[in-house]
Design a protein around this motif. Structure first.
Motif, short mmCIF file in Angstrom:
data_model
loop_
_atom_site.label_atom_id
_atom_site.label_comp_id
_atom_site.label_asym_id
_atom_site.label_seq_id
_atom_site.Cartn_x
_atom_site.Cartn_y
_atom_site.Cartn_z
N CYS A 73 0.83 -1.20 0.00
CA CYS A 73 0.00 0.00 0.00
C CYS A 73 0.86 1.25 0.00
N ILE A 74 0.24 2.35 -0.35
CA ILE A 74 0.92 3.65 -0.39
C ILE A 74 0.14 4.65 0.44
N ASP A 75 0.86 5.38 1.27
CA ASP A 75 0.30 6.52 1.99
C ASP A 75 0.75 7.75 1.21
N ASN A 76 -0.20 8.34 0.50
CA ASN A 76 0.12 9.46 -0.38
C ASN A 76 -0.23 10.78 0.31
N GLU A 77 0.61 11.16 1.28
CA GLU A 77 0.39 12.39 2.05
C GLU A 77 -0.98 12.38 2.72
N GLU A 78 -1.35 11.25 3.29
CA GLU A 78 -2.68 11.11 3.89
C GLU A 78 -2.69 11.49 5.37
N LEU A 79 -1.55 11.36 6.04
CA LEU A 79 -1.46 11.76 7.44
C LEU A 79 -0.70 13.07 7.61
N GLU A 80 0.36 13.23 6.82
CA GLU A 80 1.17 14.45 6.89
C GLU A 80 1.42 14.96 5.48
N VAL A 81 1.22 16.24 5.28
CA VAL A 81 1.51 16.87 3.99
C VAL A 81 3.01 16.78 3.72
N GLY A 82 3.37 16.35 2.51
CA GLY A 82 4.78 16.27 2.14
C GLY A 82 5.44 14.95 2.47
N LEU A 83 4.67 13.99 3.01
CA LEU A 83 5.23 12.69 3.38
C LEU A 83 4.54 11.58 2.62
N ARG A 84 5.34 10.77 1.91
CA ARG A 84 4.81 9.60 1.21
C ARG A 84 5.45 8.34 1.81
N CYS A 85 4.71 7.24 1.69
CA CYS A 85 5.15 6.01 2.35
C CYS A 85 4.64 4.81 1.55
N VAL A 86 5.43 3.73 1.56
CA VAL A 86 4.99 2.47 0.97
C VAL A 86 5.20 1.39 2.03
N ALA A 87 4.22 0.48 2.14
CA ALA A 87 4.27 -0.53 3.21
C ALA A 87 3.69 -1.85 2.73
N ALA A 88 4.09 -2.92 3.41
CA ALA A 88 3.59 -4.27 3.08
C ALA A 88 3.42 -5.05 4.39
N PRO A 89 2.48 -6.01 4.40
CA PRO A 89 2.13 -6.70 5.64
C PRO A 89 3.01 -7.90 5.96
N ILE A 90 3.12 -8.19 7.24
CA ILE A 90 3.77 -9.42 7.73
C ILE A 90 2.65 -10.34 8.20
N ILE A 91 2.65 -11.58 7.69
CA ILE A 91 1.56 -12.52 7.96
C ILE A 91 2.08 -13.65 8.84
N ASN A 92 1.28 -14.05 9.84
CA ASN A 92 1.73 -15.14 10.72
C ASN A 92 1.26 -16.50 10.23
N TYR A 93 1.47 -17.52 11.04
CA TYR A 93 1.24 -18.91 10.64
C TYR A 93 -0.20 -19.22 10.26
N ASN A 94 -1.17 -18.47 10.83
CA ASN A 94 -2.56 -18.75 10.49
C ASN A 94 -3.14 -17.75 9.49
N GLY A 95 -2.25 -17.03 8.82
CA GLY A 95 -2.69 -16.14 7.75
C GLY A 95 -3.17 -14.77 8.22
N TYR A 96 -2.85 -14.41 9.47
CA TYR A 96 -3.33 -13.13 10.00
C TYR A 96 -2.21 -12.10 9.94
N PRO A 97 -2.53 -10.85 9.55
CA PRO A 97 -1.50 -9.81 9.47
C PRO A 97 -1.15 -9.28 10.86
N VAL A 98 0.02 -9.62 11.34
CA VAL A 98 0.42 -9.22 12.70
C VAL A 98 1.26 -7.95 12.71
N GLY A 99 1.70 -7.51 11.55
CA GLY A 99 2.53 -6.33 11.51
C GLY A 99 2.76 -5.88 10.08
N SER A 100 3.62 -4.90 9.93
CA SER A 100 3.96 -4.39 8.59
C SER A 100 5.29 -3.65 8.65
N ILE A 101 5.90 -3.52 7.48
CA ILE A 101 7.13 -2.74 7.33
C ILE A 101 6.87 -1.65 6.31
#
Length: 263
Positions: free
Chosen positions: A193-221
């Motif tokens: 996913c991309i955060d296109n200046e959605e929380l702070e003006v002038g800041l963009r971000c790209v992130a992806a999820p970390i999935i655990n053994y039962n397929g649940y997203p426990v975190g992200s980077i």
């Protein structure tokens, strides 16, 4: 620096003392037993027990009326355990991303209906961000949050959306639940996913999820930086690395996937 006892909130302190009464030997205790151990009135003890039970920290045995520790403590313990494991396994990858892109890399975990930053590595040219470790952030307007939210079961997504107050932080903040659902579908398709200046003006971000053994997203980077440096081309390049990295970390948590091995 040690906190003065005068700063303690008595009711909270007593509730924690009640939890600490339990052990392997004393896995079930009654109202009178706890009141005697802590030198409390039975009415006060009962009120504290009822409150702890209502929040899931205690469970009453209806056959004998005694109490035992509840599942909420197990959930919180697992959160701490997963966070510690994730930090250890993720740090080398955060460093790899920062060495390559010279931007800020974050590790976040899921905590109820929010994401919490538990690690952060900054590049030499990285802008200073308000992403202190331990800080909770909204799911709907941050990269780390949307990456987690998008891969949750529909029931959990519905629950979080229904219990979220959508604030307009910038002109790009998604505040319409239906538009957010559409965004989450797109995130699931491209797997980042991309955060296109959605929380702070002038800041963009790209992130992806970390999935655990039962397929649940426990975190992200995520990797964040100023919009002037985070071009679409750079975001796509980071996303490719992120998908490879989170796949490797997810495998250490028991999630089986053959994806991204050739990336």
């Amino acid at each position: 620096m040690q906190k003065s006892k005068s700063n303690l909130i008595q009711s909270v302190d007593r509730a924690l003392q009640i939890l600490e009464c339990f052990s392997k030997k004393d896995n079930e205790l009654g109202v009178t037993e706890i009141a005697n151990r802590l030198d409390l009135h039975k009415s006060t003890t009962f009120g504290l027990l009822s409150t702890l039970e209502s929040r899931g920290y205690l469970k009453q045995n209806l056959e004998n009326g005694k109490y035992r520790l509840g599942l909420k403590l197990f959930e919180l313990g697992k959160l701490v355990e997963e966070g510690m494991d994730l930090r250890a396994s993720s740090f080398p990858y955060l460093k790899e991303l920062v060495d390559k892109y010279d931007e800020t890399a974050h590790l976040a975990i899921c905590n109820g209906n929010q994401a919490v930053y538990i690690d952060k590595v900054e590049g030499e040219s990285a802008i200073k961000m308000s992403s202190q470790l331990g800080r909770s952030v909204y799911m709907y307007c941050t990269g780390v949050g949307k990456a987690i939210l998008a891969f949750m079961p529909e029931m959990d997504i519905d629950n979080i959306i229904q219990n979220t107050d959508f604030n307009q932080f910038t002109c790009n903040t998604i505040t319409d639940p239906d538009k957010l659902r559409d965004e989450l579908k797109e995130i699931r398709k491209r797997e980042y996913c991309i955060d296109n200046e959605e929380l702070e003006v002038g800041l963009r971000c790209v992130a992806a999820p970390i999935i655990n053994y039962n397929g649940y997203p426990v975190g992200s980077i995520s990797v964040s930086g100023p919009a002037s440096r985070m071009s679409d081309e750079k975001l796509e390049s980071i996303a490719k690395d992120l998908k490879r990295i989170v796949a490797k970390i997810s495998e250490t948590l028991g999630y089986k996937t053959e994806k991204y091995k050739n990336l």
